[in-house]
Design a protein around this motif. Structure first.
Motif, PDB file in Angstrom:
ATOM      1  N   SER A  69       0.974  -1.236   0.004  1.00  0.00           N
ATOM      2  CA  SER A  69       0.004   0.006  -0.063  1.00  0.00           C
ATOM      3  C   SER A  69       0.824   1.323  -0.032  1.00  0.00           C
ATOM      4  O   SER A  69       0.263   2.314  -0.649  1.00  0.00           O
ATOM      5  CB  SER A  69      -1.074  -0.030   1.204  1.00  0.00           C
ATOM      6  OG  SER A  69      -0.229   0.025   2.383  1.00  0.00           O
ATOM      7  N   TRP A  70       2.102   1.080   0.601  1.00  0.00           N
ATOM      8  CA  TRP A  70       2.620   2.407   0.737  1.00  0.00           C
ATOM      9  C   TRP A  70       3.496   2.630  -0.680  1.00  0.00           C
ATOM     10  O   TRP A  70       4.016   3.848  -0.850  1.00  0.00           O
ATOM     11  CB  TRP A  70       3.956   2.080   1.760  1.00  0.00           C
ATOM     12  CG  TRP A  70       5.045   3.215   1.691  1.00  0.00           C
ATOM     13  CD1 TRP A  70       6.178   3.688   1.500  1.00  0.00           C
ATOM     14  CD2 TRP A  70       4.601   4.553   2.521  1.00  0.00           C
ATOM     15  NE1 TRP A  70       6.699   4.858   1.842  1.00  0.00           N
ATOM     16  CE2 TRP A  70       5.691   5.319   2.631  1.00  0.00           C
ATOM     17  CE3 TRP A  70       3.317   5.115   3.016  1.00  0.00           C
ATOM     18  CZ2 TRP A  70       5.648   6.751   3.034  1.00  0.00           C
ATOM     19  CZ3 TRP A  70       3.401   6.366   3.588  1.00  0.00           C
ATOM     20  CH2 TRP A  70       4.547   7.283   3.508  1.00  0.00           C
ATOM     21  N   SER A  71       3.285   1.689  -1.563  1.00  0.00           N
ATOM     22  CA  SER A  71       4.076   1.964  -2.930  1.00  0.00           C
ATOM     23  C   SER A  71       2.738   2.093  -3.893  1.00  0.00           C
ATOM     24  O   SER A  71       2.754   3.109  -4.684  1.00  0.00           O
ATOM     25  CB  SER A  71       4.588   0.663  -3.505  1.00  0.00           C
ATOM     26  OG  SER A  71       5.757   0.387  -2.541  1.00  0.00           O
ATOM     27  N   ILE A  72       1.823   1.537  -3.702  1.00  0.00           N
ATOM     28  CA  ILE A  72       0.546   1.547  -4.663  1.00  0.00           C
ATOM     29  C   ILE A  72      -0.323   2.744  -4.519  1.00  0.00           C
ATOM     30  O   ILE A  72      -0.460   3.666  -5.575  1.00  0.00           O
ATOM     31  CB  ILE A  72      -0.276   0.115  -4.547  1.00  0.00           C
ATOM     32  CG1 ILE A  72       0.331  -0.912  -5.040  1.00  0.00           C
ATOM     33  CG2 ILE A  72      -1.572   0.394  -5.595  1.00  0.00           C
ATOM     34  CD1 ILE A  72       0.969  -0.925  -6.465  1.00  0.00           C
ATOM     35  N   ILE A  73      -0.506   3.057  -3.352  1.00  0.00           N
ATOM     36  CA  ILE A  73      -1.217   4.341  -2.971  1.00  0.00           C
ATOM     37  C   ILE A  73      -0.502   5.708  -3.726  1.00  0.00           C
ATOM     38  O   ILE A  73      -1.282   6.161  -4.559  1.00  0.00           O
ATOM     39  CB  ILE A  73      -1.644   4.476  -1.566  1.00  0.00           C
ATOM     40  CG1 ILE A  73      -2.544   3.193  -1.215  1.00  0.00           C
ATOM     41  CG2 ILE A  73      -2.288   5.934  -1.363  1.00  0.00           C
ATOM     42  CD1 ILE A  73      -3.053   3.300   0.356  1.00  0.00           C
ATOM     43  N   PRO A  74       0.676   5.716  -3.196  1.00  0.00           N
ATOM     44  CA  PRO A  74       1.197   7.139  -4.051  1.00  0.00           C
ATOM     45  C   PRO A  74       1.221   6.832  -5.307  1.00  0.00           C
ATOM     46  O   PRO A  74       1.219   8.024  -5.961  1.00  0.00           O
ATOM     47  CB  PRO A  74       2.575   6.958  -3.174  1.00  0.00           C
ATOM     48  CG  PRO A  74       2.444   6.454  -2.022  1.00  0.00           C
ATOM     49  CD  PRO A  74       1.371   5.432  -2.330  1.00  0.00           C
ATOM     50  N   PHE A  75       1.621   5.719  -6.033  1.00  0.00           N
ATOM     51  CA  PHE A  75       1.600   5.658  -7.481  1.00  0.00           C
ATOM     52  C   PHE A  75       0.176   6.262  -8.043  1.00  0.00           C
ATOM     53  O   PHE A  75       0.251   6.904  -8.982  1.00  0.00           O
ATOM     54  CB  PHE A  75       1.913   4.386  -7.824  1.00  0.00           C
ATOM     55  CG  PHE A  75       1.757   3.839  -9.267  1.00  0.00           C
ATOM     56  CD1 PHE A  75       2.803   4.438 -10.111  1.00  0.00           C
ATOM     57  CD2 PHE A  75       0.664   3.342  -9.943  1.00  0.00           C
ATOM     58  CE1 PHE A  75       2.697   4.205 -11.605  1.00  0.00           C
ATOM     59  CE2 PHE A  75       0.738   3.106 -11.225  1.00  0.00           C
ATOM     60  CZ  PHE A  75       1.616   3.677 -12.003  1.00  0.00           C
ATOM     61  N   LEU A  76      -0.680   5.688  -7.374  1.00  0.00           N
ATOM     62  CA  LEU A  76      -2.152   6.046  -7.994  1.00  0.00           C
ATOM     63  C   LEU A  76      -2.601   7.345  -7.850  1.00  0.00           C
ATOM     64  O   LEU A  76      -2.975   8.013  -8.676  1.00  0.00           O
ATOM     65  CB  LEU A  76      -3.271   4.990  -7.289  1.00  0.00           C
ATOM     66  CG  LEU A  76      -3.123   3.469  -7.502  1.00  0.00           C
ATOM     67  CD1 LEU A  76      -4.197   2.737  -6.972  1.00  0.00           C
ATOM     68  CD2 LEU A  76      -3.209   3.351  -9.132  1.00  0.00           C
ATOM     69  N   LEU A  77      -2.255   7.847  -6.654  1.00  0.00           N
ATOM     70  CA  LEU A  77      -2.418   9.302  -6.463  1.00  0.00           C
ATOM     71  C   LEU A  77      -1.412  10.205  -7.549  1.00  0.00           C
ATOM     72  O   LEU A  77      -2.061  11.052  -7.940  1.00  0.00           O
ATOM     73  CB  LEU A  77      -2.072   9.788  -4.988  1.00  0.00           C
ATOM     74  CG  LEU A  77      -2.783   9.336  -3.976  1.00  0.00           C
ATOM     75  CD1 LEU A  77      -2.542   9.474  -2.596  1.00  0.00           C
ATOM     76  CD2 LEU A  77      -4.266   9.661  -3.904  1.00  0.00           C
ATOM     77  N   THR A  78      -0.152  10.094  -7.829  1.00  0.00           N
ATOM     78  CA  THR A  78       0.475  10.619  -8.546  1.00  0.00           C
ATOM     79  C   THR A  78       0.006  10.443  -9.970  1.00  0.00           C
ATOM     80  O   THR A  78      -0.056  11.534 -10.849  1.00  0.00           O
ATOM     81  CB  THR A  78       1.902  10.250  -8.546  1.00  0.00           C
ATOM     82  OG1 THR A  78       2.389  10.248  -7.136  1.00  0.00           O
ATOM     83  CG2 THR A  78       3.029  10.963  -9.448  1.00  0.00           C
ATOM     84  N   LEU A  79      -0.523   9.278 -10.200  1.00  0.00           N
ATOM     85  CA  LEU A  79      -1.158   9.019 -11.677  1.00  0.00           C
ATOM     86  C   LEU A  79      -2.356   9.693 -12.003  1.00  0.00           C
ATOM     87  O   LEU A  79      -2.528  10.363 -13.137  1.00  0.00           O
ATOM     88  CB  LEU A  79      -1.340   7.510 -11.801  1.00  0.00           C
ATOM     89  CG  LEU A  79      -1.760   7.272 -13.181  1.00  0.00           C
ATOM     90  CD1 LEU A  79      -0.738   7.315 -14.157  1.00  0.00           C
ATOM     91  CD2 LEU A  79      -2.127   5.685 -13.422  1.00  0.00           C
TER      92      LEU A  79
END
Length: 324
Positions: A69-79
C-alpha cells in the motif's frame, strides 16, 4: 489593476482556478506522503540516540499489505494528478471553434496586437469578458514568451513560426502581461496589460479605435496588399501564370511536389509567402519570389487573414477585383 504585494495572483479565468486547485492538491499530497517520514525520522533519532537505554534488537518481520500500500497508493495518486494535468494541457491546445482571433507580433521590446475588426494596439490587449480569445503569435526577432499570471498561461513566441494560445477571461479588470523569456537588454521592461472589459465597453473601444483610422478589417487590409504587392498578378483567375488557386485552399490538404501532403493552415500560408520554395505544390514550378525582406510580420498576418477568408469559402472582397 490591484497594487501591493500578493503571495498569489488573482484568478481571472476558469483555467486559473483549475491550475490553482491542481497545484494545491498536489502540494497537499506531497505533504501527506512526506510528513510521516520526517516525523518518524525525528522519533527514531530521539528514541535511539546515543546513551539512550532502548532495545535495539528488533525481531525481523514484514507486513506485505503495508509495504504494498505504501507503494501503490502514492503511485495511483500521482497517476491521477498526471491525468488531471494532461487534461488541462490538452484543453489549452484546443481553442473553441468560435474563439475570437487576435494576431500578436512580438519584437524587442513590445507586443503588437492586430484585431480582426481592424483595431491595433501596442502592449495593452483589450478583450471582452466571458468570450474565448485565440492569440496567433509570431516574433520578428528573438524568442519571446507571453505570460499572464492572472490566467495561469504562458506560451513561447517564436521567429518564423506561429504559436497559439487561447483563454476566456471571466473577471473584469486590468492584469499584468509579461515576457517570460530573456530576450535582450530591455527584457525587464517588455510588459503590457490585459484589459478585460464588459462586452458593450469592448464594442465601444473597438468602434473608437476604428474611427481613429483603423476602419478596415484585417482581411480587407490583406486584400489590398494582395493587389498592391502583385499576388493577384499570378494567383488571379485572369492570370496567364500557372499558379495554385487560392479559393477553398485554407483547411484542406495540399499535395506537394516531393510526394508529401500538408494541411493548408496558418503556418503553411505564412511559409508559402515567406519561404515559397519550402513546400512547393505538386504540378507547379518553384518560381514564386520570396517576400521575406519585403513584408513586415503585420502585413503577412493581414495576407494570411485574407487568404483564410477566401480560402474558407467566406464572402470577401476577392470577387470585386477584376484581375483576381
Amino acid at each position: 489593476m490591484s497594487h501591493g504585494f500578493f503571495l498569489w495572483p488573482v484568478q481571472a479565468s476558469h483555467h486559473a482556478k483549475e491550475v490553482d486547485l491542481l497545484i494545491g492538491g498536489f502540494g497537499v499530497m506531497v505533504w501527506l506522503l512526506t510528513l510521516p517520514v520526517f516525523i518518524l525520522i525525528a522519533v527514531f533519532v530521539f528514541r535511539y540516540r546515543t546513551g539512550r537505554d532502548a532495545n535495539r534488537d528488533h525481531a525481523s518481520g514484514s507486513n506485505v499489505w503495508l509495504e504494498v500500500s505504501w507503494s501503490i497508493i502514492p503511485f495511483l495518486l500521482t497517476l491521477g494528478f498526471f491525468v488531471w494535468a494532461t487534461a488541462l494541457y490538452f484543453d489549452l491546445r484546443r481553442p473553441p471553434a468560435g474563439a475570437m482571433t487576435i494576431n500578436l507580433v512580438a519584437r524587442q521590446w513590445m507586443w503588437k496586437y492586430q484585431h480582426g475588426e481592424g483595431a491595433r494596439e501596442i502592449n495593452d490587449l483589450h478583450v471582452p469578458v466571458n468570450r474565448p480569445v485565440k492569440l496567433v503569435m509570431i516574433s520578428q526577432d528573438v524568442i519571446h514568451s507571453v505570460f499572464v499570471p492572472a490566467l495561469r498561461i504562458k506560451q513561447d513566441v517564436l521567429p518564423g513560426r506561429y504559436t497559439t494560445m487561447w483563454f476566456t477571461a471571466d473577471r473584469l479588470g486590468i492584469y499584468p502581461l509579461r515576457c517570460a523569456e530573456f530576450c535582450g537588454t530591455d527584457h525587464s521592461v517588455m510588459g503590457g496589460r490585459l484589459i478585460v472589459m464588459a462586452p458593450q465597453d469592448y464594442a465601444g473601444w473597438l468602434a473608437r479605435n476604428r474611427d481613429g483610422g483603423e476602419s478596415e478589417t484585417l482581411a480587407a487590409a490583406g486584400a489590398r496588399l494582395f493587389r498592391s504587392v502583385g499576388c493577384s498578378g499570378c494567383h488571379g483567375a485572369a492570370s496567364t501564370v500557372h499558379a495554385p488557386p487560392l479559393d477553398g485552399l485554407y483547411g484542406g490538404p495540399v499535395g506537394l511536389s516531393d510526394g508529401r501532403a500538408l494541411i493548408a493552415d496558418d503556418q503553411y500560408l505564412h511559409d508559402s509567402i515567406m519561404l515559397p520554395n519550402k513546400d512547393v505544390a505538386a504540378g507547379y514550378r518553384p518560381i514564386m519570389p520570396t517576400y521575406a525582406n519585403v513584408l513586415a510580420s503585420e502585413q503577412v498576418n493581414a495576407l494570411v487573414a485574407y487568404l483564410k477568408d477566401i480560402g474558407a469559402g467566406k464572402p470577401g472582397t476577392r470577387q470585386e477585383d477584376g484581375n483576381e
